[in-house]
Scaffold this motif. Structure first.
Motif, PDB file in Angstrom:
ATOM      1  N   ARG A 153       0.410  -1.526   0.031  1.00 30.46           N
ATOM      2  CA  ARG A 153       0.045   0.133   0.170  1.00 30.46           C
ATOM      3  C   ARG A 153       0.791   1.974  -0.382  1.00 30.46           C
ATOM      4  O   ARG A 153       1.653   1.407   0.621  1.00 30.46           O
ATOM      5  N   ASP A 156       1.328   3.093   3.376  1.00 27.71           N
ATOM      6  CA  ASP A 156       1.228   2.436   4.340  1.00 27.71           C
ATOM      7  C   ASP A 156       1.730   3.616   6.072  1.00 27.71           C
ATOM      8  O   ASP A 156       2.911   3.542   5.293  1.00 27.71           O
ATOM      9  N   THR A 158       3.229   2.970   8.581  1.00 25.49           N
ATOM     10  CA  THR A 158       4.161   1.882   8.847  1.00 25.49           C
ATOM     11  C   THR A 158       5.565   2.538   8.708  1.00 25.49           C
ATOM     12  O   THR A 158       6.911   2.135   8.608  1.00 25.49           O
ATOM     13  N   SER A 184      -1.133  -3.992   2.839  1.00 23.88           N
ATOM     14  CA  SER A 184       0.437  -3.381   4.062  1.00 23.88           C
ATOM     15  C   SER A 184       1.088  -4.037   3.966  1.00 23.88           C
ATOM     16  O   SER A 184       1.493  -5.461   3.875  1.00 23.88           O
TER      17      SER A 184
END
Length: 195
Positions: A153, A156, A158, A184
């Protein structure tokens, strides 16, 4: 040709991706530069690279392609440049055990600056089209293989890529269905879909 290692926003130098700036020679008639030189490129990346295919895409402003990569047995590395317009090009380290895993580097590639980004295997790649239209050309090591293809993604949290969305002048990000449904980084890691 000038070669530069890029740093992630966290300040780490990520081993692998390189920003390559060819030397252009110009006068009132126009300009000339070597967009590809096997010997110089191999010296820059410190290995003999054999490319399998050349790809060329055209995208409207706001089109975001990525974050794409291919796993074994057909991983891909890419040498990316914009021959028309401008993109923001990104490489994300998805090498399991890497000290910079999940970190990213980005560069503005344009027809004007003539810069290229080397994205080796082990990295997810994507770009955002900043100009009204952009044509992107990239040389690929490894053939395209649908069974090996994966995506992470684009937004994301993170990873936290700082896409320059403010440069879109109100245009919305435009994704393919596949990219909109991408996993993700945590999901890709959990399923083993990383390097």
């Amino acid at each position: 040709m000038q070669v530069e290692q890029l740093q992630s926003p966290q300040g780490a130098t990520i081993e692998g991706p390189l920003l390559i700036s060819p030397k252009a020679f110009g006068d009132e008639r126009g300009w000339f530069f070597e967009s590809w030189n096997q010997r110089k490129f191999d010296e820059a990346v410190d290995e003999a690279v054999v490319f399998s295919q050349d790809n060329h895409s055209r995208s409207a402003q706001g089109v975001l392609r990525g974050l794409h990569y291919q796993l074994s047995p057909e991983p891909q590395a890419k040498l990316v440049r914009a021959s028309i317009g401008e993109i923001f090009d990104v490489a994300v380290d998805i090498r399991r055990g890497s000290t910079t895993f999940g970190q990213w580097v980005g560069a503005h590639l344009s027809a004007e600056n003539k810069q290229q980004l080397w994205v080796p295997e082990g990295f997810a790649h994507g770009f955002l089209t900043l100009s009204a239209v952009a044509e992107v050309q990239y040389k690929a090591r490894g053939f395209w293989n649908k069974d090996c293809e994966r995506a992470i993604r684009w937004n994301d949290a993170t990873i936290g890529i700082a896409w320059p969305l403010d440069q879109l002048a109100g245009t919305e990000v435009n994704l393919s269905g596949k990219d909109g449904d991408a996993a993700s980084l945590d999901q890709a890691t959990a399923t083993g879909d990383i390097f």
